[in-house]
Design an enzyme around this catalytic site. Structure first.
Site, PDB file in Angstrom:
ATOM      1  N   GLY A 239       0.767  -1.238   0.000  1.00 38.62           N
ATOM      2  CA  GLY A 239       0.000   0.000   0.000  1.00 38.62           C
ATOM      3  C   GLY A 239       0.794   1.282   0.000  1.00 38.62           C
ATOM      4  O   GLY A 239       0.214   2.363  -0.125  1.00 38.62           O
ATOM      5  N   GLU A 273       4.203  -6.434   1.585  1.00 36.15           N
ATOM      6  CA  GLU A 273       3.672  -6.794   0.265  1.00 36.15           C
ATOM      7  C   GLU A 273       3.599  -5.586  -0.660  1.00 36.15           C
ATOM      8  O   GLU A 273       2.529  -5.236  -1.159  1.00 36.15           O
ATOM      9  CB  GLU A 273       2.257  -7.364   0.421  1.00 36.15           C
ATOM     10  CG  GLU A 273       2.148  -8.541   1.365  1.00 36.15           C
ATOM     11  CD  GLU A 273       0.710  -8.881   1.757  1.00 36.15           C
ATOM     12  OE1 GLU A 273      -0.202  -8.089   1.471  1.00 36.15           O
ATOM     13  OE2 GLU A 273       0.510  -9.948   2.353  1.00 36.15           O
ATOM     14  N   PRO A 274       4.704  -4.903  -0.898  1.00 35.18           N
ATOM     15  CA  PRO A 274       4.629  -3.740  -1.772  1.00 35.18           C
ATOM     16  C   PRO A 274       4.463  -4.163  -3.236  1.00 35.18           C
ATOM     17  O   PRO A 274       5.081  -5.125  -3.684  1.00 35.18           O
ATOM     18  CB  PRO A 274       5.983  -3.047  -1.572  1.00 35.18           C
ATOM     19  CG  PRO A 274       6.910  -4.143  -1.159  1.00 35.18           C
ATOM     20  CD  PRO A 274       6.074  -5.193  -0.456  1.00 35.18           C
ATOM     21  N   ARG A 314      -6.252   3.272 -15.125  1.00 34.20           N
ATOM     22  CA  ARG A 314      -6.303   4.062 -13.885  1.00 34.20           C
ATOM     23  C   ARG A 314      -7.016   5.412 -14.029  1.00 34.20           C
ATOM     24  O   ARG A 314      -7.830   5.755 -13.182  1.00 34.20           O
ATOM     25  CB  ARG A 314      -4.901   4.248 -13.297  1.00 34.20           C
ATOM     26  CG  ARG A 314      -4.233   2.918 -12.878  1.00 34.20           C
ATOM     27  CD  ARG A 314      -2.893   3.127 -12.158  1.00 34.20           C
ATOM     28  NE  ARG A 314      -3.069   3.816 -10.902  1.00 34.20           N
ATOM     29  CZ  ARG A 314      -2.797   5.085 -10.703  1.00 34.20           C
ATOM     30  NH1 ARG A 314      -2.298   5.836 -11.672  1.00 34.20           N
ATOM     31  NH2 ARG A 314      -3.014   5.624  -9.533  1.00 34.20           N
ATOM     32  N   TYR A 318     -10.212   5.459 -11.607  1.00 32.16           N
ATOM     33  CA  TYR A 318     -10.144   6.219 -10.352  1.00 32.16           C
ATOM     34  C   TYR A 318      -9.878   7.691 -10.581  1.00 32.16           C
ATOM     35  O   TYR A 318      -9.439   8.379  -9.660  1.00 32.16           O
ATOM     36  CB  TYR A 318      -9.015   5.751  -9.427  1.00 32.16           C
ATOM     37  CG  TYR A 318      -8.612   4.321  -9.410  1.00 32.16           C
ATOM     38  CD1 TYR A 318      -9.467   3.336  -8.902  1.00 32.16           C
ATOM     39  CD2 TYR A 318      -7.340   3.940  -9.838  1.00 32.16           C
ATOM     40  CE1 TYR A 318      -9.036   2.015  -8.825  1.00 32.16           C
ATOM     41  CE2 TYR A 318      -6.917   2.620  -9.758  1.00 32.16           C
ATOM     42  CZ  TYR A 318      -7.776   1.667  -9.254  1.00 32.16           C
ATOM     43  OH  TYR A 318      -7.348   0.372  -9.169  1.00 32.16           O
ATOM     44  N   CYS A 347     -14.656   3.967 -27.471  1.00 28.39           N
ATOM     45  CA  CYS A 347     -15.958   4.649 -27.507  1.00 28.39           C
ATOM     46  C   CYS A 347     -16.560   4.783 -26.121  1.00 28.39           C
ATOM     47  O   CYS A 347     -17.553   4.127 -25.792  1.00 28.39           O
ATOM     48  CB  CYS A 347     -16.907   3.909 -28.431  1.00 28.39           C
ATOM     49  SG  CYS A 347     -16.225   3.781 -30.074  1.00 28.39           S
ATOM     50  N   GLU A 348     -15.940   5.561 -25.281  1.00 27.08           N
ATOM     51  CA  GLU A 348     -16.434   5.861 -23.936  1.00 27.08           C
ATOM     52  C   GLU A 348     -15.914   7.264 -23.617  1.00 27.08           C
ATOM     53  O   GLU A 348     -14.750   7.563 -23.890  1.00 27.08           O
ATOM     54  CB  GLU A 348     -15.807   4.935 -22.872  1.00 27.08           C
ATOM     55  CG  GLU A 348     -16.035   3.461 -23.053  1.00 27.08           C
ATOM     56  CD  GLU A 348     -17.251   2.939 -22.316  1.00 27.08           C
ATOM     57  OE1 GLU A 348     -17.801   3.670 -21.464  1.00 27.08           O
ATOM     58  OE2 GLU A 348     -17.649   1.812 -22.608  1.00 27.08           O
TER      59      GLU A 348
HETATM   60  C1  LIG Z   1      -2.994  -5.158  -3.879  1.00 30.00           C
HETATM   61  C2  LIG Z   1      -2.418  -5.737  -2.647  1.00 30.00           C
HETATM   62  C3  LIG Z   1      -1.118  -5.406  -2.249  1.00 30.00           C
HETATM   63  C4  LIG Z   1      -0.262  -4.407  -2.985  1.00 30.00           C
HETATM   64  O1  LIG Z   1      -0.696  -3.113  -2.848  1.00 30.00           O
HETATM   65  P1  LIG Z   1       0.216  -1.918  -3.399  1.00 30.00           P
HETATM   66  O2  LIG Z   1      -0.572  -0.720  -3.152  1.00 30.00           O
HETATM   67  O3  LIG Z   1       0.456  -2.177  -4.838  1.00 30.00           O
HETATM   68  O4  LIG Z   1       1.492  -1.961  -2.612  1.00 30.00           O
HETATM   69  C5  LIG Z   1      -0.607  -6.021  -1.127  1.00 30.00           C
HETATM   70  N1  LIG Z   1      -1.334  -6.915  -0.414  1.00 30.00           N
HETATM   71  C6  LIG Z   1      -2.582  -7.256  -0.764  1.00 30.00           C
HETATM   72  C7  LIG Z   1      -3.324  -8.244   0.061  1.00 30.00           C
HETATM   73  C8  LIG Z   1      -3.167  -6.683  -1.885  1.00 30.00           C
HETATM   74  O5  LIG Z   1      -4.423  -7.015  -2.220  1.00 30.00           O
END
Ligand SMILES: *Cc1c(COP(=O)(O)O)cnc(C)c1O
Length: 422
Positions: A239, A273-274, A314, A318, A347-348
């Site tokens: 995240g 988990e980046p 994207r 968003y 076409c959007e």
């Molecule tokens: C999407 C996701 C991530 C990665 O998020 P980033 O914003 O890309 O770092 C990590 N863990 C889980 C469980 C996710 O669903």
């Protein structure tokens, strides 16, 4: 010369390598810098100093085999969300013991495949999933290594579509239910508890939501210890945001150091988990201006380019902002800069890549869309029957196609005419 400036973490404009790739590979195409991917990954690694860690790159951000392979060679683990991603990681040379499986809806087939290859950890998101996994593991004569994904009910303050840590979201297990589920899990023959996981959202640009989440989770870790359920790792999710426009996200160093300080002397390995923070800056999307047109009396032009929302979703999804600049600045026929909406052929009306950009461009120019290495190609589709674009990796002066541009035949290779007779 490396087209990615490792110091400023930006791709160079006026770089002949990019113009060469646009000519030889064609546009649109995604380009990733191998050195940038390595550098981004290593900046997380170095931040851990002596603390035990595992970096599980979130595959969904960019799942090209070459990208995964670069990270696997650095020793990366992987965070997957589907059976497809599991097989991609294995194909790319990832170590199954360093794969963790996230997601609210894992099928029996996906769970069974994951156990068969010796996956490192499955992050469980519901009681039903726990019992399904237990049964599958018993049938395979295995003990499944698990963590529970807890929902810490924290507002990540990012876009609502990419916030995952609020109680109203579908993700994770409520804090209140966690202890009971852990206790249940200790009694299951097919389950072995490894850790606790959470992930509160994506493109988070300040430290406070991360700190808040950890502060909420730590008492739970202590309670588990008191119940005789010690954890081996704490998975704090991904995240961490990047700078698309004027955001000032913490650096990986700052982010990790702050959370380690918050953790204190707890002897827990930290898993992260980046996805975006590793891949986004490492990639750009090149697109060529096809037409320029002016609509009505507005003091604004449309630059119609050959990339569209199906290639980079994207902005449409968003309302995301990504920098768009010509790779070889030219003087526009108007002689000066003008306001442009950069739009694709789909076409959007939501098919735009950028709005109200002050640019000096003309038809034929190649534009670079920055920070496109994450959630770019991986979210692309064939909408409007557009073949998906090519992907290229560069290192120094060399470049190589790492995914061919799809052909028109690829579009309907798996389709049949209906020929059954009544
Ligand atoms: C999407 C996701 C991530 C990665 O998020 P980033 O914003 O890309 O770092 C990590 N863990 C889980 C469980 C996710 O669903």
């Amino acid at each position: 010369m490396e087209p990615f400036n490792l110091k400023s973490q930006q791709w160079y404009v006026e770089d002949t390598a990019l113009a060469l790739i646009a000519r030889e590979v064609g546009t649109p195409c995604y380009i990733y810098s191998k050195s940038a991917l390595e550098q981004r990954w290593q900046s997380f690694q170095q931040a851990f100093k002596n603390h035990p860690y595992q970096i599980n790159y979130a595959v969904k951000a960019n799942s090209n085999l070459a990208v995964l392979n670069v990270l696997a060679k650095l020793g990366s683990g992987f965070d997957i969300v589907s059976g497809g991603e599991l097989h991609r990681v294995l194909k790319a040379g990832g170590d199954p013991k360093k794969i963790i499986f996230s997601g609210v809806g894992k099928s029996a087939q996906e769970l069974s495949d994951a156990l068969k290859v010796g996956i490192g950890c499955i992050n469980i998101e519901s009681e039903m999933e726990l019992s399904r996994l237990n049964e599958i593991a018993i049938a395979l004569g295995q003990k499944a290594k698990i963590a529970f994904r807890i929902n810490p009910n924290v507002d990540s303050k990012s876009h609502p579509y990419i916030s995952t840590g609020l109680e109203e979201n579908k993700f994770g297990i409520r804090m209140e239910d966690a202890l009971l589920l852990y206790q249940q899990a200790t009694e299951l023959a097919g389950i072995e508890i490894e850790g606790l996981a959470y992930h509160i959202g994506s493109q988070i640009t300040s430290l406070s939501p991360f700190i808040e989440a950890l502060q909420k989770i730590l008492p739970l870790v202590q309670s588990l210890k008191q119940l005789g359920i010690p954890l081996k790792h704490l998975d704090i999710g991904g995240g961490l945001g990047v700078c698309y426009q004027s955001e000032t996200p913490p650096s990986p160093e700052e982010y990790i150091a702050t959370l380690l300080a918050e953790l204190g002397p707890l002897p827990l390995a930290i898993h992260i988990e980046p996805g975006r923070a590793i891949a986004a800056p490492a990639g750009v999307l090149l697109t060529r201006v096809e037409y320029i047109k002016k609509q009505g009396t507005q003091n604004k032009y449309f630059a119609i380019v050959d990339a569209a929302m199906n290639d980079l979703l994207r902005p449409a999804l968003y309302n995301a902002w990504q920098e768009i600049i010509p790779i070889q600045p030219t003087v526009a026929p108007t002689g000066s800069s003008a306001l442009y909406d950069i739009v694709g052929p789909v076409c959007e009306t939501s098919d735009f890549l950028g709005k109200d950009r002050l640019l000096s461009i003309k038809a034929g120019d190649v534009l670079m869309i920055r920070n496109a290495g994450a959630y770019g190609f991986s979210m692309s589709s064939n909408y409007n029957s557009r073949p998906r674009v090519a992907e290229v990796m560069v290192e120094g002066k060399t470049f190589q196609i790492i995914r061919e541009r799809e052909t028109v035949e690829d579009l309907f290779r798996t389709e049949y005419l209906f020929t059954a007779t009544k």
